[in-house]
Design a protein around this motif. Sequence first.
Motif, PDB file in Angstrom:
ATOM      1  N   TYR A 145      41.679  30.466  35.158  1.00 46.59           N
ATOM      2  CA  TYR A 145      41.033  31.168  36.258  1.00 46.59           C
ATOM      3  C   TYR A 145      39.529  30.952  36.219  1.00 46.59           C
ATOM      4  CZ  TYR A 145      45.410  33.593  37.038  1.00 46.59           C
ATOM      5  OH  TYR A 145      46.710  33.873  37.326  1.00 46.59           O
ATOM      6  N   CYS A 169      42.613  34.937  44.820  1.00 44.57           N
ATOM      7  CA  CYS A 169      43.129  36.290  44.744  1.00 44.57           C
ATOM      8  C   CYS A 169      42.154  37.201  45.482  1.00 44.57           C
ATOM      9  CB  CYS A 169      43.295  36.718  43.286  1.00 44.57           C
ATOM     10  SG  CYS A 169      44.498  35.704  42.387  1.00 44.57           S
ATOM     11  N   ARG A 223      35.861  28.223  33.373  1.00 44.50           N
ATOM     12  CA  ARG A 223      37.280  28.613  33.415  1.00 44.50           C
ATOM     13  C   ARG A 223      37.633  29.388  32.152  1.00 44.50           C
ATOM     14  NH1 ARG A 223      35.391  26.285  37.799  1.00 44.50           N
ATOM     15  NH2 ARG A 223      36.944  25.259  39.070  1.00 44.50           N
ATOM     16  N   SER A 283      42.568  40.575  34.736  1.00 48.18           N
ATOM     17  CA  SER A 283      41.186  40.192  34.409  1.00 48.18           C
ATOM     18  C   SER A 283      40.232  41.202  35.022  1.00 48.18           C
ATOM     19  CB  SER A 283      40.828  38.807  34.961  1.00 48.18           C
ATOM     20  OG  SER A 283      41.175  37.790  34.066  1.00 48.18           O
ATOM     21  N   LEU A 316      47.730  39.459  38.685  1.00 44.85           N
ATOM     22  CA  LEU A 316      47.722  38.007  38.517  1.00 44.85           C
ATOM     23  C   LEU A 316      49.121  37.533  38.133  1.00 44.85           C
ATOM     24  CD1 LEU A 316      44.386  37.623  36.503  1.00 44.85           C
ATOM     25  CD2 LEU A 316      44.737  37.390  38.964  1.00 44.85           C
ATOM     26  N   ILE A 339      38.291  35.953  42.455  1.00 53.45           N
ATOM     27  CA  ILE A 339      38.882  35.226  41.331  1.00 53.45           C
ATOM     28  C   ILE A 339      39.838  34.178  41.899  1.00 53.45           C
ATOM     29  CG2 ILE A 339      40.821  36.796  40.964  1.00 53.45           C
ATOM     30  CD1 ILE A 339      40.376  36.472  37.959  1.00 53.45           C
ATOM     31  N   TRP A 340      39.866  33.013  41.253  1.00 55.70           N
ATOM     32  CA  TRP A 340      40.690  31.890  41.707  1.00 55.70           C
ATOM     33  C   TRP A 340      41.505  31.352  40.544  1.00 55.70           C
ATOM     34  CZ3 TRP A 340      40.193  29.364  46.643  1.00 55.70           C
ATOM     35  CH2 TRP A 340      39.239  29.943  47.483  1.00 55.70           C
ATOM     36  N   GLU A 341      42.738  30.964  40.824  1.00 60.38           N
ATOM     37  CA  GLU A 341      43.520  30.216  39.843  1.00 60.38           C
ATOM     38  C   GLU A 341      43.143  28.752  39.985  1.00 60.38           C
ATOM     39  OE1 GLU A 341      48.084  29.028  38.712  1.00 60.38           O
ATOM     40  OE2 GLU A 341      47.761  30.748  40.035  1.00 60.38           O
ATOM     41  N   ASP A 342      42.856  28.096  38.869  1.00 61.79           N
ATOM     42  CA  ASP A 342      42.413  26.705  38.876  1.00 61.79           C
ATOM     43  C   ASP A 342      43.628  25.788  38.930  1.00 61.79           C
ATOM     44  OD1 ASP A 342      40.848  24.472  38.780  1.00 61.79           O
ATOM     45  OD2 ASP A 342      40.344  24.642  36.661  1.00 61.79           O
TER      46      ASP A 342
END
Length: 146
Positions: free
Chosen positions: A113, A85, A44, A51, A106, A74-77
Amino acid sequence: MNLSMKSAAVLDISAAALILLAPGAEANDDGKLVSVSGGYESDRWSDELYSQITFHGCYNSGTFPVAKSVDVQIWEDIKLNPDSCDNKTYTACYVGKVSNGEWTDLPAGNKQYYFKIMKIGGSKNTSGDPNLDVDKWVVDTTKADG
């Protein structure tokens, strides 16, 4: 060292500290991938708004014919509710060039992320063939670079 030279040295150190601690300065992340399958999640990092993830040197093992693409997302944690995303397909890193994806929309606010390998050569296989190796991956959180 006289008093004016000591004062100048303290000012130089203070200015350097301010630059390093400036708001909005984000740390980048990097690493390598060895024999990962679809579903792999990166470390992360903290970011907001932008990004870029770059892959240098992509290779597959155990695949025939050899896969020539990798889908990166890409992922938001968010605990128990991850938010993905846009997906990017990387191909240039297989022919000795650099592949990269940019995520420019974002959400605002400093969030955590990670990237996830979604497909290798079109396969979502999460255990085994095909596997992906990447010589070096880099996360750049500052659009000002380019």
